[in-house]
Design a protein around this motif. Structure first.
Motif, PDB file in Angstrom:
ATOM      1  N   GLY A 148       0.849  -1.482   0.148  1.00  0.00           N
ATOM      2  CA  GLY A 148      -0.261  -0.282  -0.205  1.00  0.00           C
ATOM      3  C   GLY A 148       0.382   1.250   0.122  1.00  0.00           C
ATOM      4  O   GLY A 148       1.631   1.039  -0.335  1.00  0.00           O
ATOM      5  N   VAL A 149       0.547   2.110  -0.279  1.00  0.00           N
ATOM      6  CA  VAL A 149       0.923   3.591  -0.061  1.00  0.00           C
ATOM      7  C   VAL A 149       1.794   3.655   0.955  1.00  0.00           C
ATOM      8  O   VAL A 149       1.156   4.099   2.977  1.00  0.00           O
ATOM      9  CB  VAL A 149       0.094   4.769   0.090  1.00  0.00           C
ATOM     10  N   PRO A 210      -1.256   2.745  -6.079  1.00  0.00           N
ATOM     11  CA  PRO A 210      -0.486   3.426  -4.657  1.00  0.00           C
ATOM     12  C   PRO A 210       0.387   2.533  -4.592  1.00  0.00           C
ATOM     13  O   PRO A 210       1.055   3.012  -3.439  1.00  0.00           O
ATOM     14  CB  PRO A 210      -2.243   2.297  -3.997  1.00  0.00           C
TER      15      PRO A 210
END
Length: 292
Positions: A148-149, A210
């Motif tokens: 994820g980010v 992302p």
């Protein structure tokens, strides 16, 4: 905030097991910025600079094992011939001072979608070696490392020890778009690695989703399209379609550095150009060292 400075790798693992919230720091080029701007306040800093083995690299079973503490500057000077794509990316990182301190291990730990080292690691099928005191060593493919980010697959008690990758068997390129020529976060970036022995290409996209990611359909398409044995010139149609598939693999956002539409267009252009450069190098036996 506590400051922990273990003298050995085993001590570092024990400290991380006792203090899962401790933030590892090697060069500090990402961590200290976050702290100085009060964007992050970890319960402790875990300084790994005393652990000499993290700053070593070697060959094992035909693969390079590069310690998490090897700096960008050393990647350029010592491993540029073996890992040209990663060396090209390293040259775009910050200033000489940053390159003398920053590490790929730190880049992986930060897990930014815009991390410059990530696309070449993806294109080169790198594997990340992590370890915990309780469970020992775990090997994580780069494609599965980013979750994820600014999030990665590390467990709270794990530390990054090294990354593994095969030395380049064909041309590699890294290309980056920024709002200026130096000291800049990528608007988007792209890495390409040709693997002639396997008749395939690898890709890596940065600052376009992302997480850093590969363009799987583009890889499959161009791997079948290229004439690996006869080495015929790349057709314009194949290059254009490759660029389109790379752009389709992205899911960029609009932000202060660029729009999603611009990022897709730029990725398509970078993909076509790097493919043309790499294929020309492969056909002519060149070393693949154009400026990116």
């Amino acid at each position: 905030m506590d400051f922990l400075r273990p003298p050995t790798w085993e001590d570092a693992l024990d400290a991380k097991a006792r203090r899962p919230g401790a933030r590892p720091v090697q060069g500090g080029t990402d961590v200290m910025v976050e702290i100085n701007f009060d964007r992050d306040r970890p319960e402790a800093l875990l300084d790994l600079t005393r652990i000499g083995s993290l700053a070593e690299w070697d060959m094992a079973d035909g693969r390079l094992r590069v310690g998490a503490g090897v700096t960008y500057a050393r990647l350029i000077t010592e491993l540029g011939g073996r890992l040209p794509g990663l060396a090209q990316a390293s040259r775009t990182v910050g200033s000489p001072q940053i390159r003398n301190r920053g590490t790929v291990g730190g880049n992986l730990g930060a897990a930014s979608p815009a991390g410059d080292a990530h696309p070449p690691l993806l294109a080169g099928d790198a594997v990340i070696e992590v370890e915990s005191a309780a469970r020992g060593v775990r090997m994580i493919p780069a494609a599965a490392f980013f979750t994820g980010v600014k999030r990665n697959a590390l467990a709270p008690d794990e530390l990054i020890r090294a990354f593994w990758t095969v030395p380049a068997s064909g041309p590699q390129y890294f290309s980056k778009i920024g709002t200026r020529n130096a000291m800049v976060i990528a608007v988007c970036s792209f890495a390409l690695a040709l693997h002639p022995e396997e008749c395939r290409a690898g890709t890596g996209l940065g600052s376009a989703a992302p997480t850093p990611r590969r363009a799987a359909e583009a890889e499959t398409f161009i791997s079948h399209e290229l004439d690996w044995e006869g080495r015929r010139p790349l057709s314009e149609a194949a290059g254009r379609r490759f660029g389109e598939l790379v752009a389709e693999a992205a899911s960029p956002i609009d932000d202060v550095r660029g729009t999603g539409g611009y990022r897709r267009h730029a990725l398509s252009v970078m993909a076509r150009r790097t493919l043309a450069w790499a294929w020309d190098d492969y056909r002519t036996g060149a070393s693949g060292r154009r400026a990116s």
